[in-house]
Write a protein that holds these residues in place. Structure first.
Motif, mmCIF file in Angstrom:
data_model
loop_
_atom_site.group_PDB
_atom_site.id
_atom_site.type_symbol
_atom_site.label_atom_id
_atom_site.label_comp_id
_atom_site.label_asym_id
_atom_site.label_seq_id
_atom_site.Cartn_x
_atom_site.Cartn_y
_atom_site.Cartn_z
ATOM 1 N N TYR A 1 -8.499 3.893 6.813
ATOM 2 C CA TYR A 1 -7.191 4.250 6.249
ATOM 3 C C TYR A 1 -7.282 4.415 4.734
ATOM 4 O O TYR A 1 -6.835 5.410 4.169
ATOM 5 N N PHE A 2 -7.896 3.442 4.079
ATOM 6 C CA PHE A 2 -7.943 3.504 2.614
ATOM 7 C C PHE A 2 -8.799 4.665 2.125
ATOM 8 O O PHE A 2 -8.474 5.309 1.132
ATOM 9 N N PRO B 1 -6.673 12.400 -2.557
ATOM 10 C CA PRO B 1 -6.965 12.104 -1.147
ATOM 11 C C PRO B 1 -8.305 12.716 -0.734
ATOM 12 O O PRO B 1 -8.730 13.725 -1.269
ATOM 13 N N TYR C 1 0.787 -1.227 0.000
ATOM 14 C CA TYR C 1 0.000 0.000 0.000
ATOM 15 C C TYR C 1 0.815 1.270 0.000
ATOM 16 O O TYR C 1 0.285 2.325 -0.258
ATOM 17 N N THR C 2 2.074 1.183 0.324
ATOM 18 C CA THR C 2 2.835 2.417 0.202
ATOM 19 C C THR C 2 3.770 2.335 -0.979
ATOM 20 O O THR C 2 3.791 3.216 -1.822
ATOM 21 N N HIS D 1 2.949 6.228 -9.025
ATOM 22 C CA HIS D 1 2.559 7.615 -8.869
ATOM 23 C C HIS D 1 3.042 8.414 -10.054
ATOM 24 O O HIS D 1 3.985 9.196 -9.984
ATOM 25 N N TYR E 1 1.956 2.325 -4.431
ATOM 26 C CA TYR E 1 1.372 3.607 -4.799
ATOM 27 C C TYR E 1 2.454 4.557 -5.250
ATOM 28 O O TYR E 1 2.286 5.304 -6.197
ATOM 29 N N VAL F 1 -6.875 7.636 1.864
ATOM 30 C CA VAL F 1 -5.891 7.699 0.787
ATOM 31 C C VAL F 1 -6.527 8.171 -0.509
ATOM 32 O O VAL F 1 -5.983 8.981 -1.242
#
Lengths: 773, 637
Positions: A420-421, A376, A356-357, A364, A360, A424
């Motif tokens: 959390y999602f 976001p 997830y980090t 990006h 992304y 994001v």
């Protein structure tokens, strides 16, 4: 552990524990109310089962109805039409499926997309949505209910929202009790966060995926509770449906292992859990690999590794449990357990982190960032989409954590990860919405349980058995004589006696007010924010009458009727699906943004000057160029406003030719008026947008060529096009289509007059070398 | 290329056969009118016929030039009587040896005596005979067309004298043939008079002039008429429309089109379709949805739809749309017993001076229609009948399919379809629905009542048995509580009225009922014991308690001391408290009843609010819909 199990079992099965506290009151009020109303409810007493199921059936039915009808704003106001962009592709493929059959659909090579590459649709699509709609259409037609496939597609999401409400009810009932379940069903039926993706006409994966998600979770909770293979297989099938419907299935395949993992950490391992997860993982894995688009991803990619890791961990743990019966060295065991769990935990967390980090960050690139739904989430949109639920759901979460058991661990994890999602990405608000509804329903339900039936408390405090923790103790006491109970409870209840009838009614009224405001807010948001087809625009006059701006369809239909069947249309990728769906013409790029370089090439053509763009368009065999221009009516979502993204994406692939800074003024502004940068004022997009716009005077207060969207008089009014000609412009200039002129016929040059030939030579000189190279 | 002249037809009276034309009829005086003001060529000839032969003449022959004949859309002849009424003649196609062209034979209503005269009016309409020249124009240019025809009347009979008048669409004429010094006034050209023209004479007439009228052609139309005996006739027309004038060359500029009135003058922006006066629920759409640019106007004798295609139609551009509406069947469907007759227009008005290249009519009759017989106003080719399945159909509705090419306004005529239909069949569809629901509910009933589990669970069975007994106990206990309450009332009444008799009689009956109830409960208690449930003890406890209460209160009431209703009430509460304990014990023993009143109560609390929530939301939706529905209704189609 076994003891605990029975206790918890008793709790969920019966909706009793929390219910139990109130049920004390509840039971009193029933006969009293019955006597008062002259036996109106006495039927309910003689046959509570009938009443209860009738009531829940009615409420669920009404929730379905309310959910369905509140999604019909767009149909009532406009018509039964597919909305937005992606749904057009889904509709087109469903249409293909229903006319050519399932296998033809799986093998479909769409030569109308991504010219000249084409697209293998069957292998690059989640087919669940199309198959669902196609199946419904097939069955209806089999019964001679001649419904057009378009209407099936338009009304699919509203119908499935009802199914979502039912599955949310089931899930919440498993987690808490029936009352909370009904509240949750009502919440999810009308909450804007879900409606945004499931209004009539929004024929998108999410429409059916949320149902599949909730239903999979319900079956999972059920299988963890019962430990029965039957429920687990059901869960796998539902998971399979989810995989076939939406890429968001990754959420399930990570959340369920996380649940198992946390249960292991909490020392809540049980045979039921072992059976449930082992079956789910194996069968679910095999089933998910049947979807062509998913293929071998579940055993290759990092986002599926957590599930595999937890599976291995669970096996190891179960093995240890087995050994524990045989061996006596307990220290060794605990050490071993700690070691294993630590290792697995580290692995799990790294995987999650990477997924997830890391990913992304990796993807990006401008094209991802350019999509508005990937931005976001702002706080406003949380409140906008969930209203009061966003405030009450932590309370529900608290109730769940306070009375923890296996499935409440699950819902807590669900809530935390979804929050959390959703933070994001705006789009993932969708996965948060169901859990928020469930937890808020639990919160509301508990409050109502606490504050309703207050008159009973006043009249007969003795029979009250109070809060949840004392459940067992009370139950013990209840075996005793009534007098004893009275003494005990009144002692315990003393602090609550402060809650007089007034406070109770005030609280109840407040809660009701909140719910009413919630309902009003939901309807308002649905009506105003989420019920526009965005293919058809409407404007309102001073007298309230409505003007429909149908420019998109006007231009698309013109393309469909009056261009060659194999004409290739270049446009920014946003409109690719719509062109394919409504105009039925070949596009270069579309909303399935899988090929960044191709998109960058189109972006480059749009941001270059005309002759450079002509070279690109020639190499891509472009016949028509379509742009959206909102300057006449003040439509802000037009191509000039998106233009910087085109420049950025083009720059990403062709940094030598396109530089974003060239399109800004020295002061760093993006302006279309005289002060704008010359590169911008001469690029193809600018020229096409403002071609002949400089002559147009919209009203007497503004000069000719005044752009209403950007509130500026355009800087380049004398635009001449050399390689393009205007082919069509819609009534309000919203869509402009240009024809790319074919190259002059070389042989014809000899026969033409000399002065014309000289003129032509200038253009052909540029072309000539490239021909011979 | 064509060498012939304008469309001309000739009537000739012929005594016995067509070959003896020369000695038969003579066109004494012919007045031709060529109406070229639209995109059709409408040629009308008024002919004064005289029988110069010796015998009576029964029929006459009309002739068309070979060049024009393929474009013929309509031909009609009528005899001008003394009165104003015209009498139509029936035409039959024939051939003449040695002559090119197309010939029609018309039977005269009464034979023409030698020397007698007759006035005949012949009307013909030709489509696609005006050729745009130049064939490609830019947006700013006017559309010029060329008409090529015959200066003379094409006739198998000699003509004594004739004049030809040509009506044009505008004053601008590029060129025209100048046979016999024609006079040109504003929008028309007069030729003639020509004297003594022999039979079958042709002389090329060519007129090149400006014609900006809409050159709209319906390249194909499918008209579907679906008859329902429930009172509705649904009509749907799928139309392919094309601008058959000069092609648009170069760009289309919206700016010019909006700002300059003469820009794109030959293009079609909108046209009017006239629907029957009773047309309802008109829709106008295409593959991608409703076409919002239309207006509906309901007039006294018709419904006018102003149809605007999504985009203006320039030369060579085409579009496609669907228009549909409903008609009440009582205006078109007639019946006598089981015999039905449907009288509908075979083709209806779409726009003025319409040209239909290809027409397909589909008539969907109700399921079960038999002995179908069609009367068409003009010959039309029938294709194989089809079957159509729609809502609740089982064996399909018969569909009559017919096609015809090249139609114009004159073809808007009625077709009559006769068929038989058994009225009992009307019940078939409602019965089908009823049957389906019956089966559904029946299945649910069966499913709920039967046990489909593979394994038997004795514990569960006992549990269920105990649950049902407990339920019965609860009911009885509740009834008993009701009795106490009743007793309260009786005592209260007594306190007001001091009527001992009433009190005693009330007491007696209540006591009797109380006794039976108590006995019943005891019976159930024994049954519970038999099931081995320790709930029996609980019931026993209740019984004991009740006995106490009863002893406490009934005597109290009788001895006329103050009966404290509250006290009695609290006693009943106490009992209920016991019931609570009973139920909780049921729960702890794992004998939880899903059906316990506790959940239902709890349920009703939550559900109350849920219901209010739902009602609210439904209300607000309704509110919004009401706000917006009128506007959608206004927009009509």
């Amino acid at each position: 552990m076994a003891e605990h199990h029975t206790a918890s079992d008793c709790k969920h099965k019966a909706s009793s524990n929390a219910g139990g506290s109130v049920s004390g009151n509840g039971r009193h009020s029933s006969p009293a109310g019955c006597g008062g109303s002259g036996g109106g409810l006495s039927g309910g007493l003689t046959q509570p089962a009938g009443w209860q199921s009738l009531l829940s059936f009615t409420i669920l039915f009404l929730a379905w109805l309310a959910g369905f009808s509140s999604r019909l704003f767009a149909v009532i106001r406009f018509e039964s039409i597919i909305h937005e962009f992606d749904p057009w592709f889904n509709y087109r493929s469903t249409h293909h499926l229903s006319t050519n059959g399932f296998y033809e659909f799986l093998n479909w090579f769409d030569e109308r997309a991504w010219y000249p590459l084409g697209r293998i649709v069957g292998g690059t699509v989640y087919p669940g949505l199309m198959v669902t709609a196609g199946l419904i259409h097939y069955i209806l037609n089999l019964l001679h209910v001649t419904v057009h496939i378009r209407d099936v597609c338009v009304f699919l999401a509203p119908v499935f929202s009802g199914l979502t409400a039912v599955s949310t009810f089931l899930l919440t009932r498993e987690l808490w009790n029936q009352g909370a379940g009904l509240l949750a069903a009502c919440f999810i039926a009308i909450v804007p966060g879900y409606i945004s993706r499931s209004v009539a006409g929004s024929f998108d994966n999410e429409g059916i995926a949320i149902f599949a998600l909730q239903f999979t979770y319900y079956l999972w909770v059920k299988s963890v509770k019962t430990g029965s293979v039957f429920w687990t297989i059901g869960c796998c099938l539902s998971y399979f449906y989810m995989v076939s419907a939406w890429g968001g299935y990754v959420f399930i395949i990570n959340l369920i292992p996380l649940h198992v993992f946390v249960l292991l950490l909490m020392q809540r391992f049980s045979r039921r859990l072992y059976i449930a997860y082992s079956t789910f993982y194996i069968v679910g894995l095999v089933l998910s690999m049947q979807i062509p688009f998913v293929g071998f991803q579940p055993i290759r990619t990092s986002e599926h590794m957590a599930a595999a890791g937890v599976f291995a961990l669970l096996q190891a743990y179960a093995f240890l449990q087995y050994l524990k019966d045989r061996l006596t060295r307990q220290e060794f065991q605990t050490l071993f357990f700690l070691g294993v769990s630590l290792a697995a935990g580290v692995v799990f967390l790294t995987v999650i982190y990477l997924t997830y980090t890391g990913e992304y960050a990796k993807i990006h690139i401008p094209i991802i960032a350019s999509v508005s739904e990937h931005q976001p989430t702002t706080w406003v949109s949380f409140f906008f989409d969930l209203h009061i639920l966003v405030c009450t759901f932590p309370a529900g979460l608290w109730f769940c954590i306070k009375n923890i058991n296996d499935e409440r661990v699950f819902v807590a994890l669900y809530a935390i990860s979804a929050v959390y999602f959703a933070g994001v990405m705006v789009r993932l608000m969708l996965t948060l919405t169901p859990v928020v509804c469930m937890l808020s329903a639990i919160a509301f339900s508990s409050v109502f349980e606490h504050y309703l039936g207050d008159d009973m408390k006043r009249e007969n405090p003795p029979a009250e058995d109070s809060s949840d923790e004392d459940d067992k103790r009370n139950q013990g006491n209840l075996y005793d004589k009534a007098g004893k109970v009275r003494k005990h409870v009144s002692e315990q209840d003393r602090p609550e006696e402060g809650l007089g009838p007034n406070i109770k009614s005030i609280v109840t009224m407040l809660m009701l007010m909140l719910l009413m405001m919630f309902a009003v807010h939901c309807t308002w948001v649905t009506s105003n924010a989420y019920s526009s087809p965005s293919v058809v625009l409407a404007s309102y006059n001073h007298d309230g009458s409505r003007n429909i701006l149908d420019d998109f369809r006007e231009a698309y239909y013109w393309l469909r009727q009056n261009t060659d069947e194999h004409a290739r249309v270049m446009s920014w990728w946003d409109y690719g699906y719509q062109i394919a769906g409504m105009a039925n013409r070949t596009t270069l790029v579309d909303n399935n943004t899988w090929n960044n370089s191709h998109i960058a090439l189109v972006g480059k053509a749009m941001s270059s000057n005309e002759s450079a763009a002509y070279e690109i368009m020639k190499s891509l065999d472009v016949d028509y160029v379509l742009i959206i221009f909102g300057g006449v009516i003040g439509y802000s979502g037009d191509d000039i406003n998106k233009f910087l993204w085109m420049v950025r994406i083009a720059e990403g692939e062709h940094p030598k030719d396109i530089r974003e800074s060239d399109y800004f003024t020295p002061q760093g502004e993006f302006r279309v008026d005289k002060a704008g940068s010359p590169t911008l004022l001469n690029c193809l997009m600018y020229k096409m947008s403002y071609y002949r716009f400089g002559e147009m005077q919209l009203d007497f207060r503004t000069p000719p060529g005044f752009d209403r969207t950007r509130n500026a008089e355009i800087g380049n009014k004398d635009i001449r096009l050399k390689h393009l000609e205007e082919a069509f412009t819609s009534e309000h200039w919203l869509v402009r289509i240009y024809r790319v002129k074919k190259q002059e016929n070389r042989q014809a040059l000899d026969h033409k007059l000399r002065n014309i030939a000289a003129k032509q030579k200038y253009t052909s000189k540029k072309v000539l070398p490239s021909r011979f190279h | 290329m064509w060498s012939g002249g304008a469309a001309i037809f000739v009537l000739v009276s012929c005594v016995f056969c067509a070959s003896a034309l020369a000695d038969g009829l003579v066109n004494e005086d012919v007045k031709r009118t060529l109406d070229l003001s639209s995109h059709l060529a409408k040629i009308t000839a008024e002919i004064q016929l005289a029988n110069h032969g010796a015998a009576r003449v029964n029929s006459l022959t009309l002739a068309l030039e070979a060049e024009l004949a393929p474009h013929l859309a309509f031909i009609g002849a009528s005899v001008k009587g003394e009165e104003e009424e015209d009498e139509g003649l029936e035409l039959k196609e024939t051939t003449l040896h040695g002559q090119s062209g197309k010939f029609f034979e018309a039977q005269l209503p009464s034979s023409l005596a030698p020397g007698a005269k007759l006035r005949v009016k012949v009307e013909t309409v030709f489509s696609h005979v005006l050729k745009p020249f130049p064939s490609h124009i830019t947006q700013a240019e006017q559309q010029l067309v060329v008409f090529q025809g015959n200066h003379y009347l094409y006739s198998p009979y000699p003509t004594r004298s004739q004049t030809t008048r040509v009506r044009l669409a505008s004053k601008t004429v590029e060129s025209y043939t100048k046979l016999g010094n024609p006079t040109k006034s504003e929008e028309s050209i007069e030729y003639g008079p020509f004297k003594d023209v022999p039979p079958f004479s042709q002389d090329d007439m060519k007129i090149h002039y400006e014609n900006n009228t809409p050159f709209l052609t319906i390249s194909s139309i499918t008209r579907t008429i679906e008859v329902s005996h429930w009172g509705n006739i649904a009509v749907e027309e799928t139309i392919d429309l094309r601008h058959t004038g000069a092609y648009l060359k170069g760009p289309f500029s919206r700016y010019d089109y909006q700002r300059q009135s003469d820009s794109g003058i030959s293009s079609v922006k909108s046209f009017k379709t006239i629907l029957p006066a009773s047309a309802q629920d008109v829709y106008y759409r295409d593959e991608i949805g409703n076409i919002s640019t239309s207006h509906l106007q309901v007039l006294d004798d018709s419904v006018e739809v102003e149809i605007r295609p999504r985009f203006p139609l320039f030369g060579g551009w085409k579009t496609h749309y669907i228009i549909g509406y409903n008609l009440p069947s009582y205006e078109y469907l007639y019946n006598l017993g089981d015999q039905y007759a449907l009288k509908m227009r075979l083709v209806d008005h779409i726009y003025d001076d319409q040209v239909i290249d290809q027409l397909t009519v589909k008539l969907i009759l109700p399921e079960g229609a038999r002995n179908i017989h069609v009367d068409t106003p003009y010959p039309i080719s029938r294709s194989q009948d089809e079957l159509h399945y729609t809502y609740l159909d089982t064996f399909g509705r018969p569909v009559l399919v017919a096609t015809k090419n090249n139609l114009v306004e004159q073809h808007i005529q009625d077709v009559v379809v006769h068929y038989n239909f058994n009225k009992i069949l009307m019940l078939q569809e409602p019965l089908l629905v009823v049957g389906a629901f019956y089966i559904l509910f029946f299945t649910v009933i069966i499913y709920v009542r039967l046990d489909f589990s593979i394994t038997k669970d004795p514990a569960a069975e006992v549990r269920m048995k105990v649950a049902s007994i407990t339920e019965q106990v609860l009911t009885l206990v509740n009834k008993r509580l009701g009795l106490y309450r009743h007793m309260d009332e009786v005592v209260n009444r007594y306190k007001q009225s001091r009527d001992t008799g009433a009190l005693n009689s009330g007491r007696k009956t209540l006591e009797a009922e109380h006794r039976t109830l108590t006995n019943d409960i005891t019976a159930l208690q024994t049954r519970l014991k038999a099931e081995g449930s320790d709930l029996a003890e609980k019931v026993g406890e209740i019984q004991k308690l009740d006995r106490l209460e009863g002893q406490g209160h009934f005597p109290l009431a009788t001895s006329l001391t103050f009966c404290f209703p509250g006290q009695l009430f609290s006693a009943t509460r106490l009992l209920i408290g016991n019931l609570d304990s009973l139920l909780s014990s049921v729960e702890t023993k794992g004998l939880f009843l899903l059906t316990s009143p506790d959940t239902s109560k709890h349920l009703s609390i939550s559900s109350l609010h849920t219901l209010s929530l739902l009602i609210l939301s439904t209300f607000s939706i309704l509110h919004f819909s009401i706000n917006y529905l009128p506007s959608t209704c206004q927009s009509g189609t």
